[in-house]
Design a protein around this motif. Structure first.
Motif, mmCIF file in Angstrom:
data_model
loop_
_atom_site.group_PDB
_atom_site.id
_atom_site.type_symbol
_atom_site.label_atom_id
_atom_site.label_comp_id
_atom_site.label_asym_id
_atom_site.label_seq_id
_atom_site.Cartn_x
_atom_site.Cartn_y
_atom_site.Cartn_z
ATOM 1 N N GLY A 271 0.831 -1.202 0.000
ATOM 2 C CA GLY A 271 0.000 0.000 0.000
ATOM 3 C C GLY A 271 0.861 1.244 0.000
ATOM 4 N N ASP A 272 1.968 1.168 0.762
ATOM 5 C CA ASP A 272 2.886 2.303 0.795
ATOM 6 C C ASP A 272 3.771 2.325 -0.451
ATOM 7 O OD1 ASP A 272 1.885 2.983 3.186
ATOM 8 O OD2 ASP A 272 3.500 2.157 4.387
ATOM 9 N N MET B 232 -8.139 -2.263 2.534
ATOM 10 C CA MET B 232 -7.480 -3.576 2.496
ATOM 11 C C MET B 232 -8.419 -4.631 1.911
ATOM 12 S SD MET B 232 -4.551 -2.889 3.552
ATOM 13 C CE MET B 232 -4.060 -4.586 3.327
ATOM 14 N N ARG C 13 -2.136 3.661 12.911
ATOM 15 C CA ARG C 13 -0.784 3.143 13.097
ATOM 16 C C ARG C 13 0.132 4.059 13.893
ATOM 17 N NH1 ARG C 13 1.224 1.747 7.243
ATOM 18 N NH2 ARG C 13 -0.688 2.520 6.357
ATOM 19 N N VAL D 20 -1.815 11.839 -3.413
ATOM 20 C CA VAL D 20 -1.227 10.894 -2.456
ATOM 21 C C VAL D 20 0.300 11.006 -2.481
ATOM 22 C CG1 VAL D 20 -0.911 8.451 -1.968
ATOM 23 C CG2 VAL D 20 -3.185 9.323 -2.466
ATOM 24 N N ASP D 21 0.864 11.166 -3.679
ATOM 25 C CA ASP D 21 2.321 11.379 -3.769
ATOM 26 C C ASP D 21 2.728 12.619 -2.985
ATOM 27 O OD1 ASP D 21 2.624 9.169 -5.314
ATOM 28 O OD2 ASP D 21 2.775 10.237 -7.219
ATOM 29 N N LEU E 156 2.820 11.813 0.643
ATOM 30 C CA LEU E 156 4.020 11.054 1.018
ATOM 31 C C LEU E 156 5.264 11.938 1.007
ATOM 32 C CD1 LEU E 156 3.257 7.811 -1.013
ATOM 33 C CD2 LEU E 156 3.365 7.991 1.466
ATOM 34 N N GLU F 299 -4.850 5.264 3.013
ATOM 35 C CA GLU F 299 -4.461 3.953 2.487
ATOM 36 C C GLU F 299 -2.943 3.812 2.422
ATOM 37 O OE1 GLU F 299 -5.273 1.050 -1.368
ATOM 38 O OE2 GLU F 299 -6.214 3.006 -1.275
ATOM 39 N N VAL F 300 -2.252 4.905 2.124
ATOM 40 C CA VAL F 300 -0.794 4.785 1.937
ATOM 41 C C VAL F 300 0.018 5.570 2.950
ATOM 42 C CG1 VAL F 300 -0.993 4.370 -0.518
ATOM 43 C CG2 VAL F 300 -0.723 6.696 0.295
#
Lengths: 225, 825
Positions: free
Chosen positions: A100-101, B133, B323, B361-362, B365, B399-400
């Motif tokens: 996922g990452d 998931m 997490r 999403v990038d 991150l 998700e990521v």
């Protein structure tokens, strides 16, 4: 049961469609990193149980469980069996989270990690099959071929019943989607027939109902490898 | 006007807990022990006709005496509360074999007959993993749980116990279902692995903080490991929660070998281990798999005549994902990445409008890699359905990305949609001092267990003095307290205005930060970059203001963490406030590099040009860039492109170097001298080259396409599709990548919206090839006739492509490039 197991590098190269043992400078290092990463994050777990079987005309009933293995291919593969071992194994969700990452990973690294994980889950399954074979021997039986739902002509729709029989959601954290995808994705289930005598392995590609179409087979790769 | 929210806040806000008796009330206050029962399933396997794989819950209907006997054995052993035999009694698992209400009626009847003081209605996991998931949506999970809760309430349970959860998001769906459909006390426990995390990666402290914020009445751990291994996990929970904490361990790890399940921990060893956890502060105890009435009898002796240990813990401001926790303690600060905000960002705006989340999403991150501990997420655009888009954006990022999120909107409906299915305890940005905002936002924060940023503005706007800002902050903190939101969950933003419009405001803002912290004792946030609107050298202005604000005690700087100047200020302040212990990080980053701003100083001598390393594979007639791409050596590519661009134009770099190199790689692949890894490595190197060209000359026009790509519905394998996407992008096609598990209608909509001439569909599983056919059928019936479809995937071939009605079969990524060239030119 938890196993410490190592990625089969030769199988990874095979899955990547490569011949030989090396990818060349630069890429070998990336493959090594993917293998190391895979072994570090995977949480291999497996569970298997032995069940008696009862055969009828078009169905093999696994005694003591609710699922039955219907369909001609399943019946052919398990004809004459005294019982079966049902097996599930998984690399756990840590791997899927890493995938996922994987948006932060280059596509090649994603691919290599995926192949390494596919290899690792096969290694784990092999180790379980060896345990099953030993358990069969103590009962005076012989373990047959390794039959994976979705391959070897065993339909994917036996998967939910097989997971229930092993209480896999609770014991391993494994479930499957309505389309038969395993969740976590690097998991597999299998059925191993138990016979009175040594049993010919007819689980190969030639006996697979998808044999006519399969591109993997044309490339000399089997989904059961 | 604020839109009306859809959910049941009103019900929850007025939720009056229905507690059976005074003793249970004392348990919930942490003043009394509560002893639960032990295993049900393993007991039933011995005493009933239950087969492996069958649903034990059905025994409530078929063999109620057997179920009651198990309950009675536990009551006789000393259990005060028994857990109903309803672990898997949800509509999904029952699969039509029985009605949920019927099972709960029977199960609670069995439990009552045992004479137990309390009947706890058991709710276990749904047996399917939630998105992302798995495939079960949050709202579907909620509906399944809600049906169980209503059934339990109707049948007369005394409390709800949600247990054996591995996914914090699934636990949250169950807790919300319980709170919104019943007034009974709600207990929630999760299971943890040897790694110290849940199977889906949830950390114990994040679980405890999230569940407590959701107002469960007790929380804790059950199943999975033996009692000794659970102790450190319990201690992590006890450290961060004031809720009563539950421990119901397994009698060791189950060993399923050769058909026999055994549990190694006997009653004596079990009770010895639980006694340690009782000393640590556990107040509600019992057993899980493998435990028996003997285990429970031992526990009853252990707690007889005793009271739970009184606990205290420091109440710190904390935000979580499933997490990770971010805890604001002492002088430490946590950086909030500000870049996911479409205001002034046309690229982000287009991405949101097109529902293309990959680049966003990038961006998330990248901010985390640059040091952001939290991310602000904003999707406020008038042309968007903000509730839907914000919720989807949050899901995609979670998700990521494992850091907690700050959900940024002034639209309560959008905030609610996003925080409802957020996995963890988020930060809402923001409420302000107006009555309308306080009344709309604070109930949301309370109900969904969020911390909240309070902006110091009200009906009169942003005040000019620090004291006036402080008074609005005080009003917000008090209003939050009235809604039951603790002080540590309120963070005050003293509202940065531009120094260009009011220079005097700068010192008032800084002073307000200092006053709010000193007089209200709450944490503070500031959107730093607002200070520089209208000024040149904005990064310099931002960094200078950031440093001043940190000196005033700012806790949450909302900044661009990739901005080098801000990063330097933050790195330096982590030394000043001892967050960077021993300055190790700072020294590591700066010892060799000197001062990055010296290049700005005038110098007499021209700097020496860095020498290029010798090419390693240059051949006659081809450039070094060409060789690097063929070799798949991506790291020097950007520098090489920059060097080339000094002599040739951008299109020459593309058409004269990158594309010929890719063509050569294609030939090597076709001839069997290159394999997939080499092909992809070269494509990655080429991609670096295209990116370098784009960043040097601005947007590089896509000459061809667009092409829509998707992995079909039901299939979650997308690596092959990603390889095709990358290769086609390198060949200059605009790719609309719809991702994996894509509904046929979404493909049709994307084709029609983009006027694409080519669609690529991928399927790995034999079971999902039916979806491929269905998708192609929908394209044929709803899209213009000229649209072509290519298909690929491991188990596909030419014949199957024809069978499902595709125009082309792409046996590999290179073939897809040839097909694209034929269809799109």
């Amino acid at each position: 049961m938890t196993s410490a197991c190592k990625v089969d590098r030769a199988l990874v190269l095979h899955l990547l469609g490569c011949t030989g043992a090396s990818l060349g400078s630069g890429l070998d290092e990336r493959l090594d990193a993917a293998v190391e990463r895979c072994e570090r994050i995977a949480q291999p777990k497996s569970a298997w149980r032995l069940f008696k079987t009862r055969a009828s005309r078009d169905c093999i009933e696994v005694v003591g469980t609710s699922p039955a293995l219907a369909g001609s291919r399943a019946c052919e593969q398990l004809a004459g069996s005294r019982g079966v071992a049902l097996l599930a194994c998984t690399l756990g969700d840590a791997f899927d989270r890493e995938q996922g990452d994987a948006a932060q990973l280059a596509v090649l690294d994603q691919l290599m990690l995926d192949a390494a994980a596919s290899s690792l889950v096969q290694v784990l399954a092999r180790s379980c099959r060896a345990e099953i074979a030993r358990a069969a021997t103590t009962r005076g039986l012989f373990a047959g071929a390794f039959l994976e739902p979705g391959c070897s002509g065993i339909p994917l729709d036996v998967q939910p019943g097989l997971l229930r029989a092993l209480d896999a959601q609770r014991v391993l954290g494994v479930s499957c989607t309505a389309y038969g995808n395993m969740v976590p994705s690097k998991s597999l289930t299998a059925i191993v027939g138990l016979f009175d005598e040594e049993h010919a392995d007819n689980s190969g590609c030639e006996n697979c109902s998808f044999s006519t179409y399969c591109e993997l087979k044309k490339r000399g790769v089997s989904c059961t490898q | 006007m604020y839109p009306v929210t859809e959910h049941t806040i009103e019900v929850a806000a007025s939720r009056q807990l229905r507690v059976k008796d005074e003793c249970l009330a004392r348990v919930l206050a942490g003043e009394e022990f509560l002893l639960f029962d032990g295993a049900m399933g393993t007991m039933l396997q011995r005493s009933s006709s239950l087969k492996a794989g069958e649903l034990p819950e059905l025994l409530c209907l078929t063999e109620p005496d057997a179920v009651t006997a198990v309950h009675r054995a536990y009551v006789e052993a000393g259990s005060m509360a028994v857990t109903t035999n309803t672990f898997g009694a949800n509509a999904r698992k029952l699969g039509g074999k029985a009605r949920v209400q019927d099972i709960f009626d029977a199960a609670i009847g069995c439990a009552r007959q045992s004479g137990a003081r309390y009947v706890a209605a058991d709710i276990g996991p749904l047996g399917a993993l939630l998105e992302p998931m798995g495939t079960l949506s949050f709202s579907d999970a909620y509906d399944l749980f809600a049906e169980q809760v209503r059934a339990a309430d109707t049948a007369g349970a005394d409390l709800i116990i949600i247990e054996t959860m591995t996914d914090l998001l699934e636990a949250k769906a169950a807790v919300l279902a319980a709170k919104e459909n019943s007034a009974l006390p709600v207990f929630a426990t999760m299971t943890f692995e040897e790694s110290g995390k849940s199977f889906l990666g949830a950390a114990p402290d994040a679980v405890a903080r999230t569940l407590e914020a959701l107002s469960v009445d007790a929380l804790g751990i059950n199943c999975s490991l033996g009692p000794t291994t659970l102790r450190p996990i319990l201690q992590q929970m006890l450290e961060v929660t004031s809720c009563p904490v539950i421990v119901q361990a397994n009698a060791g790890l189950p060993q399923v070998v050769g058909g026999v399940t055994t549990y190694p921990v006997g009653p004596e060893e079990y009770c010895a281990a639980v006694s340690q956890m009782i000393k640590d502060g556990a107040g509600i105890v019992g057993g899980c798999c493998g435990t028996s009435p003997d285990h429970i009898r031992g526990l009853a002796r252990l707690i007889a005549g005793d009271k739970p240990r009184k606990r205290s813990h420091r109440r710190l401001t904390s935000l979580t994902s499933a997490r990770e926790c971010v805890e604001l303690d002492g002088n430490g600060f946590a950086v909030v990445g500000e870049r996911i905000n479409p205001t002034g960002r046309p690229d982000l705006k287009d991405a949101l409008l097109d529902e293309e989340y990959d680049d966003i999403v990038d961006e998330a991150l990248s901010q985390v890699q640059a040091g952001a501990a939290l991310l602000d997420v904003n999707a406020s655009l008038p042309e968007l359905d903000e509730p839907e888009v914000l919720a989807e954006l949050v899901k995609q990022i979670q998700e990521v990305c494992s850091v907690p999120l700050q959900i940024d909107s002034d639209n309560p409906a959008a905030l609610e949609a996003a925080v409802r299915s957020y996995n963890g305890k988020p930060l809402i940005n923001s409420v302000n001092g107006t009555k309308e905002s306080l009344e709309a936002i604070l109930p949301l924060a309370r109900h969904y267990g969020c911390a909240v940023i309070g902006l110091t503005l009200d009906e009169r706007g942003v005040p000019s003095t620090a004291r006036e800002r402080l008074e609005i902050a005080r009003k917000i903190v008090e209003a939050a307290s009235a809604y039951g939101i603790p002080r540590e969950d309120v963070i005050i933003d003293c509202v940065v205005t531009s120094a260009a419009t009011d220079q005097h405001a700068v010192s008032e803002i800084l002073q307000a930060v200092f006053l709010v912290k000193r007089e209200l004792g709450v944490k503070t946030a500031l959107g730093i970059s607002n200070i520089s609107f209208g000024l040149p050298a904005r990064k310099l202005v931002n960094a200078t203001f950031l440093s001043a604000a940190l000196a005033c005690g700012l806790d949450l700087p909302i900044v661009d963490p990739q901005d080098a100047r801000c990063k330097e200020v933050l790195d330096t302040w982590r030394v000043f406030n001892a967050q960077d212990a021993g300055a190790h990080v700072f020294v590591g980053a700066h010892a060799a590099g000197g001062d990055s701003h010296t290049a700005l100083a005038p110098c007499d001598e021209p700097a020496e040009a860095p020498s290029s390393p010798a090419p390693s594979r240059e051949t006659a007639g081809t450039s070094r860039l060409h060789a690097l791409v063929v070799e798949g050596n991506k790291h020097p590519v950007a520098d090489e492109v920059a060097a080339l661009l000094e002599f040739v134009d951008a299109m020459e770099v593309v058409n004269g170097h990158l594309i010929p190199a890719l063509d050569e790689v294609g030939e090597l692949f076709e001839s069997g001298r290159y394999f997939l890894p080499q092909l992809i490595a070269s494509a990655e190197a080429a991609k670096e080259g295209f990116e370098a060209v784009r960043s040097a000359v601005g947007s590089l026009e896509h000459m061809r396409g667009p092409i829509v790509l998707a992995t079909v519905r039901g299939d979650i394998h997308d690596i092959g599709k990603n390889i095709v996407a990358m290769l086609l992008e390198n060949y200059g096609y605009r790719i609309i990548d719809l991702g994996r598990d894509v509904d046929p209608q979404a493909v049709v909509d994307a084709v029609n919206a983009s006027d694409a001439k080519l669609v690529g569909l991928s399927a790995l599983m034999t079971t999902t090839m039916e979806s491929m056919k269905l998708t192609i059928d929908e394209i044929r019936s709803q899209c213009p006739q000229g649209v072509k479809v290519m298909v690929g995937g491991a188990v596909l071939n030419e014949e199957y492509a024809q069978m499902v009605g595709a125009d082309y079969y792409a046996k590999d990524a290179m073939e897809s490039a040839r097909i694209a060239s034929e269809v799109c030119g």
